[in-house]
Design a protein around this motif. Sequence first.
Motif, short mmCIF file in Angstrom:
data_model
loop_
_atom_site.label_atom_id
_atom_site.label_comp_id
_atom_site.label_asym_id
_atom_site.label_seq_id
_atom_site.Cartn_x
_atom_site.Cartn_y
_atom_site.Cartn_z
N ASN A 91 29.87 42.95 38.96
CA ASN A 91 30.48 43.63 38.32
C ASN A 91 31.37 44.49 39.26
O ASN A 91 30.55 45.60 40.06
CB ASN A 91 28.80 44.77 37.60
N PRO A 92 32.24 45.01 38.61
CA PRO A 92 33.40 45.59 39.48
C PRO A 92 32.36 47.19 40.13
O PRO A 92 33.15 47.92 41.21
CB PRO A 92 34.56 46.09 39.06
N LEU A 93 31.42 47.24 39.50
CA LEU A 93 31.26 49.00 40.02
C LEU A 93 29.66 48.83 40.12
O LEU A 93 28.96 50.05 40.75
CB LEU A 93 30.95 49.58 38.36
N ASP A 94 29.48 47.25 40.62
CA ASP A 94 28.35 47.63 41.52
C ASP A 94 28.85 47.34 42.70
O ASP A 94 28.64 45.69 42.87
CB ASP A 94 27.48 46.96 40.59
N PRO A 95 28.94 47.22 43.89
CA PRO A 95 29.23 47.39 45.07
C PRO A 95 28.31 46.55 45.79
O PRO A 95 28.06 45.93 46.70
CB PRO A 95 29.19 48.00 46.06
N VAL A 102 47.78 44.91 31.06
CA VAL A 102 45.77 44.67 30.10
C VAL A 102 44.88 44.23 30.87
O VAL A 102 45.27 42.55 31.04
CB VAL A 102 45.65 44.22 28.48
N THR A 103 43.62 44.11 31.81
CA THR A 103 43.19 43.79 32.30
C THR A 103 41.49 43.62 31.39
O THR A 103 41.00 44.65 30.23
CB THR A 103 42.26 44.44 33.56
N PHE A 104 41.16 42.36 31.22
CA PHE A 104 39.47 41.74 29.98
C PHE A 104 38.47 41.45 31.44
O PHE A 104 38.55 40.73 31.71
CB PHE A 104 40.07 41.47 29.14
N TYR A 105 37.75 42.34 31.81
CA TYR A 105 36.57 42.02 32.70
C TYR A 105 35.07 41.58 32.03
O TYR A 105 34.87 42.62 31.00
CB TYR A 105 36.47 42.84 33.51
N GLY A 106 34.74 40.64 31.72
CA GLY A 106 33.59 40.69 30.78
C GLY A 106 33.82 40.10 28.88
O GLY A 106 32.40 40.99 28.90
N THR A 107 34.53 40.10 28.44
CA THR A 107 34.86 40.49 26.85
C THR A 107 34.42 39.41 26.68
O THR A 107 35.03 38.46 26.65
CB THR A 107 36.38 40.83 27.28
N THR A 108 33.25 39.13 25.96
CA THR A 108 32.67 38.68 25.13
C THR A 108 33.03 38.18 23.61
O THR A 108 33.53 39.55 22.77
CB THR A 108 31.06 37.99 25.36
N GLN A 129 42.00 52.01 38.71
CA GLN A 129 40.74 51.56 38.45
C GLN A 129 40.04 50.60 39.66
O GLN A 129 40.75 50.04 40.34
CB GLN A 129 40.57 51.03 36.86
N VAL A 130 38.84 49.90 39.26
CA VAL A 130 38.05 48.86 40.52
C VAL A 130 38.39 47.84 39.76
O VAL A 130 38.02 47.19 38.79
CB VAL A 130 36.71 49.66 40.77
N SER A 131 38.94 47.07 40.53
CA SER A 131 39.07 45.64 40.71
C SER A 131 37.75 44.53 41.04
O SER A 131 36.94 45.60 41.81
CB SER A 131 40.33 44.86 41.07
N THR A 132 37.73 43.25 41.03
CA THR A 132 36.38 42.23 41.35
C THR A 132 37.34 41.63 42.90
O THR A 132 36.58 41.31 42.99
CB THR A 132 36.37 41.09 40.36
#
Length: 871
Positions: A129-133, A86-92, A42-45
């Motif tokens: 956003n890790p998907l936005d370089p 487990v990784t949670f990015y921006g989980t609200t 996966q891609v990280s931050t």
Amino acid sequence: DTIASVETAVSVTCSTGAGLSFLYSTAVVITGVRFYSCGAKQVSTSKNYTSKNESFSLFTVGLYFLFCQEIEFHAVGVSNSLGTGVTFYGTTGSNMLADCLFENNEFQKNVVYAHGGGGGVYIEYPYCNPLDPSCFAATHSPVPLRHVSNAVFTILRCTFSNNIANLTNSNSYAFIFPKGTNHISFGRGGGLCVFFKGKAQSNLVTVHNCTFTKNKAVWGGGVLVEHQDSSYNNSFVMNSTIVDENECFYDPAYSQGTGGGGVRVDFAFFSGNNVSNNKMIFINIQFLQNTAYFGGGFSMYASREPNRVNSSNGVQFINCLWHGNRAKLGAAVDFNIFGNGPSGVPPISSFTDCSFINNSVKSWYGTIVGDIVGQGILYTDSIPIFFSGSVEFSNNLGGALFVIDTSVDIRNNSLIRFKRNHAATNGGALSLVGHAFLRIHNSSKVFFIENHARQRGGAVYFYAIGYHTLLGFGTCFVRYQDDLVPTDEWNFEVNFIGNTAGFDGHSMYATSLLPCVVGYLPHARNQSVTDFLFCGHQWNYDGDNCTNISSAPAQYTNVSGDRYIMSIIPGFEMKLPIEMIDDEGHNVTKSLVLNAFSLTENTTVSDSSNYISDSKIKLEGNPGTTGAVEIQTLGPRVLVATVDVAYLQCPPGYILNGRSCSSRSTYGNTVFFNGKKPYLKRGFWLGMHNLSNGTIELLSGMFPYSKQAFKHEQKLPLPNSNQDLDSLLCSELNRRNILCGECIPNYSPTMHSGKCVKCSDSQVFYGWIIWILFKIFPLTVFFCILMFFNISVTRGPGNGFIFFAQIITATFDIEGDGTTSIQSVPIIQNSTTVADILRGIYVTPYEIWNLNFLSLVLPPFCVSPHLSTLG
């Protein structure tokens, strides 16, 4: 939508490179599932620092959630993941992990594309956003606020064990300046890691009734919580949780390490950002046997919050226990200001009803030569501390509380106990350094009981920096809540019972007590600083009448005029004529450490005397001249004095070598100087010899007549002149010259004694008779008996006795070669006859086998007036 809802227990074992991903999902509920060996790319931050182009690092993770909402785990297990569990990015929204197990999730260093990872659970409210370089080009976080705000994350009754968060190299990028895209999340939080970044605000993470055990990480072995950028109004609450046996990696080869063996937290921001109104609360937490280089149980570093009078960030501890934690700095707790942040106020920390027991600053990795000595069970640098309720420090190894440049407040009606804490240096219970001070509020009590420091300040140690702190008034290191209240009206109680220190100040030691003076100098009246402040009704000293308070040297005494005067032998170590007292009038001369500097060209300070202890100094100069040196006490309270020096002539046994007196000897230091007089060691001869070129040389050597010259002494005091050495060593033997090898005129050597005697014709006649009767005749009879009876002396039982007899009389007689007089025995004192008889009884049976017959009872006799020592 509900993505998964499993009612019965299910096990999922992932194939290599497999895992689960959830992107922009809502209401994901997983119940009763056990995930094993998962780990998908996966891609990280985290920034990829090894890439030439700005990009995010790849990593492996078992379960991956990106910008999801309403996530629930119930009785879920995530184990043996090939990376992060487990990784949670921006989980609200409202999220929950209940009754879950996260264990053995570990970063795999053989994964070539990953630079780090691992750990149990990772939660981040990200800057990017890790998907936005393209985020790397942004000046502010482009992540929409809805993805980083108003989230609630509840972690309930979960276990985090044996998880490892690491980097490819645990020492690479171990610490970076955390700001925006300059971010590394790997190696943080072995069990749980939480990041509030970018615009994260109004988020709440609660950990209740959980266990973090045996997790490892570069930072935050058990848990890491970090606030960065402009994160605002976020809260982290941990309640009724056990944090035990977690650790941070440490490589002794680097002689350095990281912090937060149990928990690591921070408030980090830089110019242009503002981390504010963030709270961290720890209630009923047990920090047990965690280890790190600093902050074994808990570590916090923080930047100062700008443009505020009081900080809006803070950490609170309520009813917490630290037991058995270890670290070099802050075995239980370490607080530190991150120095490159903006100016402002530090966060506030408070402890209510907490205990620190059996923590240690000793290294768990063994002893390293040159390693630093650990300091502080609770160590704070510039971050203020507030104690309230009942707080106890007991049986800790390392000064209990170490404070630098900040305040420690004991709030109203509190009880603080420091009991049986030991410091390897100073301040067994409390060390205050720089501008640090202790402020006690109304109706509080403080007990210092049986604490110990190897050096100074068995209970309390104060080390001031800067002359305003050293000499100024009204800035005492112990204060009351209201500075305007007179000291005799201070309403608190401080008790000192059985505290000890190796050097000074069993109860209290301060580099200066002058800041504790109010209104006048202590020496201006017949009243000391401690009499004025520390001996009031608020202070109780277990019957020692507050005499166990000391300070650094404060004043030179016994000085004549404005300088000292001393005479010194060039090159000799001699005692300085100085004495010093501290602020209390105690003589502190024995513990002085000084520097010396030459003030005149004809004076040289020996290298061994640049650093002076025991007031001994060695100077070089020409005899008969004068010079001067300046001496200084070491900081922080530097006191100077001038010493005028008169150089004396070299004493007997020494000659001038350059500008230093030295004793030249083939056999080492045959002469020694005890500070007042030179002495010659037993067994050696010393004397002057005229060389053919007219110069005089000082010689020494092994002395064949040492027993006769020294008698029963081990040393002989040398005379006032080298010219008198011959008389000292040779006169009683009637001898002279080198090694006393020549008889004085009209004297001849005797046949069985080193002494020379006058040899007249009549003495020669009787000498030959004695020689024949007691030397020739007994020897002839002796050999006749051996031959007549065919007695063998080279083998058989008799040989051992003969060998013993020859050795005992040749090397060590009954009087120990003169070191012990037989007449010192009480029953024969003052009886020369009895002593001689006993001496004869001892010697005679043995001397026969050295072919000496009755020599002990024979007077010195000569056989020719023309003999010399050589014949």
